[in-house]
Write a protein that holds these residues in place. Sequence first.
Motif, mmCIF file in Angstrom:
data_model
loop_
_atom_site.group_PDB
_atom_site.id
_atom_site.type_symbol
_atom_site.label_atom_id
_atom_site.label_comp_id
_atom_site.label_asym_id
_atom_site.label_seq_id
_atom_site.Cartn_x
_atom_site.Cartn_y
_atom_site.Cartn_z
ATOM 1 N N GLN A 523 0.870 -1.090 -0.084
ATOM 2 C CA GLN A 523 0.072 -0.050 -0.045
ATOM 3 C C GLN A 523 0.836 1.318 -0.087
ATOM 4 O O GLN A 523 0.397 2.351 -0.108
ATOM 5 C CB GLN A 523 -0.882 -0.011 1.130
ATOM 6 N N ALA A 524 2.104 1.195 0.015
ATOM 7 C CA ALA A 524 2.871 2.294 0.295
ATOM 8 C C ALA A 524 4.026 2.406 -0.920
ATOM 9 O O ALA A 524 4.357 3.702 -1.197
ATOM 10 C CB ALA A 524 3.830 2.224 1.596
ATOM 11 N N ILE A 525 4.140 1.253 -1.561
ATOM 12 C CA ILE A 525 5.400 1.447 -2.536
ATOM 13 C C ILE A 525 5.088 1.128 -3.829
ATOM 14 O O ILE A 525 4.388 -0.154 -3.963
ATOM 15 C CB ILE A 525 6.638 0.536 -2.061
ATOM 16 N N SER A 526 5.120 1.551 -4.890
ATOM 17 C CA SER A 526 4.907 1.008 -6.345
ATOM 18 C C SER A 526 6.170 0.869 -7.068
ATOM 19 O O SER A 526 5.900 0.169 -8.138
ATOM 20 C CB SER A 526 3.870 2.033 -6.907
ATOM 21 N N ALA A 527 7.227 1.184 -6.712
ATOM 22 C CA ALA A 527 8.414 0.843 -7.486
ATOM 23 C C ALA A 527 8.588 -0.624 -7.386
ATOM 24 O O ALA A 527 8.189 -1.452 -6.540
ATOM 25 C CB ALA A 527 9.557 1.488 -6.531
ATOM 26 N N ASP A 528 9.470 -0.906 -8.350
ATOM 27 C CA ASP A 528 9.822 -2.355 -8.531
ATOM 28 C C ASP A 528 10.861 -2.913 -7.923
ATOM 29 O O ASP A 528 11.048 -4.159 -7.430
ATOM 30 C CB ASP A 528 10.013 -2.834 -10.143
ATOM 31 N N LEU A 529 11.774 -1.978 -7.657
ATOM 32 C CA LEU A 529 12.963 -2.445 -6.776
ATOM 33 C C LEU A 529 13.141 -1.315 -5.433
ATOM 34 O O LEU A 529 13.096 -0.106 -5.616
ATOM 35 C CB LEU A 529 14.154 -2.283 -7.750
ATOM 36 N N THR A 580 9.741 14.519 -5.710
ATOM 37 C CA THR A 580 8.497 14.907 -6.245
ATOM 38 C C THR A 580 8.165 14.380 -7.574
ATOM 39 O O THR A 580 7.196 14.443 -8.084
ATOM 40 C CB THR A 580 7.899 16.157 -5.854
ATOM 41 N N GLY A 581 9.442 14.684 -8.452
ATOM 42 C CA GLY A 581 9.289 14.656 -9.675
ATOM 43 C C GLY A 581 8.843 13.052 -10.406
ATOM 44 O O GLY A 581 7.989 13.060 -11.225
ATOM 45 N N SER A 582 9.161 11.958 -9.600
ATOM 46 C CA SER A 582 8.715 10.583 -9.866
ATOM 47 C C SER A 582 7.942 10.053 -8.869
ATOM 48 O O SER A 582 7.834 8.964 -8.655
ATOM 49 C CB SER A 582 9.804 9.865 -10.295
ATOM 50 N N LEU A 583 7.070 10.798 -7.891
ATOM 51 C CA LEU A 583 6.317 10.469 -6.938
ATOM 52 C C LEU A 583 5.413 9.425 -7.048
ATOM 53 O O LEU A 583 5.170 8.292 -6.419
ATOM 54 C CB LEU A 583 5.815 11.520 -5.933
ATOM 55 N N ALA A 584 4.370 9.765 -8.115
ATOM 56 C CA ALA A 584 3.662 8.914 -8.658
ATOM 57 C C ALA A 584 3.767 7.472 -8.967
ATOM 58 O O ALA A 584 3.040 6.521 -8.835
ATOM 59 C CB ALA A 584 2.557 9.751 -9.536
ATOM 60 N N LEU A 589 0.712 7.340 -2.463
ATOM 61 C CA LEU A 589 0.005 8.418 -1.246
ATOM 62 C C LEU A 589 -1.319 8.246 -1.546
ATOM 63 O O LEU A 589 -1.871 9.028 -2.515
ATOM 64 C CB LEU A 589 0.789 9.654 -1.414
ATOM 65 N N ARG A 590 -2.073 7.791 -0.697
ATOM 66 C CA ARG A 590 -3.715 7.882 -0.747
ATOM 67 C C ARG A 590 -4.022 9.221 0.173
ATOM 68 O O ARG A 590 -4.242 9.217 1.284
ATOM 69 C CB ARG A 590 -4.485 6.852 -0.120
ATOM 70 N N SER A 593 -6.907 14.585 1.957
ATOM 71 C CA SER A 593 -7.666 15.970 1.831
ATOM 72 C C SER A 593 -6.366 16.667 1.169
ATOM 73 O O SER A 593 -5.370 16.197 1.577
ATOM 74 C CB SER A 593 -8.039 16.677 2.846
ATOM 75 N N GLY A 594 -6.525 17.656 0.504
ATOM 76 C CA GLY A 594 -5.243 18.492 -0.076
ATOM 77 C C GLY A 594 -4.587 17.633 -1.210
ATOM 78 O O GLY A 594 -5.193 16.725 -1.907
ATOM 79 N N SER A 595 -3.229 18.103 -1.560
ATOM 80 C CA SER A 595 -2.777 17.190 -2.788
ATOM 81 C C SER A 595 -1.448 17.040 -2.304
ATOM 82 O O SER A 595 -0.623 17.730 -2.000
ATOM 83 C CB SER A 595 -2.905 18.115 -3.826
ATOM 84 N N ALA A 596 -0.757 16.114 -3.124
ATOM 85 C CA ALA A 596 0.737 15.776 -2.706
ATOM 86 C C ALA A 596 1.375 16.419 -3.516
ATOM 87 O O ALA A 596 2.710 16.814 -3.310
ATOM 88 C CB ALA A 596 0.984 14.193 -3.227
#
Length: 841
Positions: A523-529, A580-584, A589-590, A593-596
């Motif tokens: 639920q926290a990491i979408s990276a492969d490595l 922040t450049g490749s955060l998504a 980050l669910r 309220s507000g925005s990442a």
Amino acid sequence: MWRVTLKGLLAHKLRLTLTALAIVLGVTFVTGTFVLTDTLHNTFSNLIGNIYAKVDLQVRGVAQFNHTSIGETATRNPIPESLLSTVRAVPGVESAEGGLTGYAQFVSPEGKAISGNAGSIGLSFDPNPDLSSLHVVSGRAPTGPDDVVMDAGTAKKYHFSVGQQVKVLLAGPTRTMTLVGIVKFGTADNIAGASIAAFALPTAQQVLDEPGHLDDINVLTKSGTDQAAVQRAIEAAMPSGVQVVTGQTVANEQTDSVDQALGIFNTALLVFAFISLFVGAFTIFNTFSIIVGQRTRELALLRIVGASRRQVFRSVLAEAALVGLVASIIGLGVGIGAAVGLEGLLRVFGISFPSASLVFRPRTAVIGLLVGVGVTVVAAISPARRAVRISPIEAISSHQTGVEISSRRRLSSGGFLGVAGIVLLAIGLGASKLPLVGVGAAAIFLAAAMLAPVFARPVSSVIGRPLARWFKVSGRLGRENSMRSPRRTAQTASALMIGLALVSAITVFGASLSKSATSAVDQAISADLIITNSSQSQPGISNAIAGLVGKVPGVTVTDTAYDGQVEVGDSLKDLTAIGTGSLAQTVILRMESGSAASLSAGDLLIDNTTASSKHLSVGDTLPVKFAKTGVVDMRIGGVFDTNALLGSYVVSNDFFLSHFDQTLPIAVLARTTGGTASEQAVTSALSDFPNVQVQSRAEFEKSQKQQVDKLLGLVYALLALAVIIALIGIVNTLMLSVFERTREIGLLRAVGMTRRQIRSMVRVESVILALFGALIGIVIGTGLGIALVSSLHSQGISETSVPVPELIGFLVLAALLGLFAATFPARRAARLDVLAAIATD
């Protein structure tokens, strides 16, 4: 009456031994804990005292935070190197040398990163032997840009020698240097297990990435000068943000820091020691209850010949006190060896300490005797009260009555105590107050012990039914024996109930923690490595890692994560930073309220638990204090769902690096085109950094689970003593039961039962006792584990898992332990002389 008491004890040596053994083990644990922690305190105090014995003054940055983490010294900013010449010019200063500390890690001859149990430390070598904490024992001090010296502990363990070329991992690129000397830290081979790499000061400033800076300046004043006057003169020459303190002040601060850490360690071990004593109290209570029942005629005869109720009461308590005293004295002696055993156990789980002579303080003996005798006497009070209620008429009666508590009274008392325990437990868990949790759990266990006799007969009947079918006559008799006295069955099983309840609670907690850790990664990491340090004691990795990973073919995105401490309100908090450049593409980050995206503007993101507890929302301002830049009023740009890996406070990397000095990344996250080829390519690209590990999400999840399992293994090992004491209680009860039923066993043998059938009968009874205690313990432990997990949902343990197969395994283990506990009593019963047994009155 004293002679009667002594003769009674000497006439039943086996009973005395088995009763005392539970207290011996408990006092041994308590003594071993105090001896170990006192030894460590003495070792570190002497080590720190020797290091600062000749340091008159120290110049350093002022503490930036009002609070410190337990076991750590205050956070201070580095000071300019230019202050060194200023200090040396002050009248009365004999010598002044600057010092610097950072990260440096050796690589073994086999190419593996060397990680001490307390981390890997890089230091500047102080050339002045009167001021230096490092002393050369072989070779020479470092002087050139490629010189390094190593601590004696690491050199011995990995067989390094002077003149050898060694690889050193640093904040930047890896360097190959010449090992010019072997050093000791004070009188120790290293710093509490940490590896040490020391360089000449200019080299240290380069490799530790602190050009032009020092952590502190140690000062030696001239003989005969007024030290206080020199201190004032140096202070007058220093800029704001710099302070001058005595060497004794520094030594006291470091000693206090060590004492805080040892205090937590001591408390943790004592908790397990008192659990063992608590279990032992049930064993003693049950033993004396049975003894009083067996001595009904003897005690009644004492009443007839003139003994008062008070004398009988004192006689039983005196017997308990003598047993407790003898057991405690033995426990004190064995406890010295237990300290060595505890240290060895901790070393197996990766926790090591410097070796030193054991320290046995008078306080240890006093506490050991008070605890041992006190627990024994308190456990014997109720049986002693029962003894004084024996009517003298029972001396001539063949029927011995016992004073039994009615089921209604037992239900009401036990129910009230159970409800009180649940309430205290809930309050303690909600407020994170360990003493209330302990009292609540103890009340629940006592309530269970009080209520257990109500259920002992029907539950024993159900448990014993298959055993009766399997073992036929022996099984039926064993089942009937366990049902004959529900109170005795419940009392005997209560000790094992507590032990397995705690084991079950830890198992539920561990399973939930492992599942939560796995879920947190998903639920926290979408990276492969995920690239991190392979050592838990050294979480940082080189700043060069991200750049190297980004150049690997197949890697499409990289992101770097940092971690540091800030002061929020009245406490220290961990602050996580992410690009922040490749955060998504790397982090999930669910947002509630507000925005990442507000991270790019220098805003702060907080999790919903923090937002709720501190009554914060998007747009509010939160003062955050940084060691480097001071208090910064940060705008809250967003609130996200609780994320165990990111923590409660998140900022961007750019903002983080502008407020922290020389911080190493804690992880590099990478997205790839997929497949194991990308992982292998990244691993190959980082071959110069053997301290890092490249893991897929699945591998990272597995490593998180392994860390949990390692911690649980240590807890299980410490709880094992409580289970052993519970088994001693079963052995003791069965031995006393065999003695009580000597005539009955003789008659059974006379009518045709074989020795083997007698042994089977005792074993069946033991298995029923063990299964009954295990069943209740597992039910209670599962409930406690679920309650503990529920109270920690806000701390990131979001999943509740009840590992049914493991709990069933505990039942099977309990049955096997019951068989083992019955071994000696069963043999004793089978060897009884038939004619002598029948003649027994």
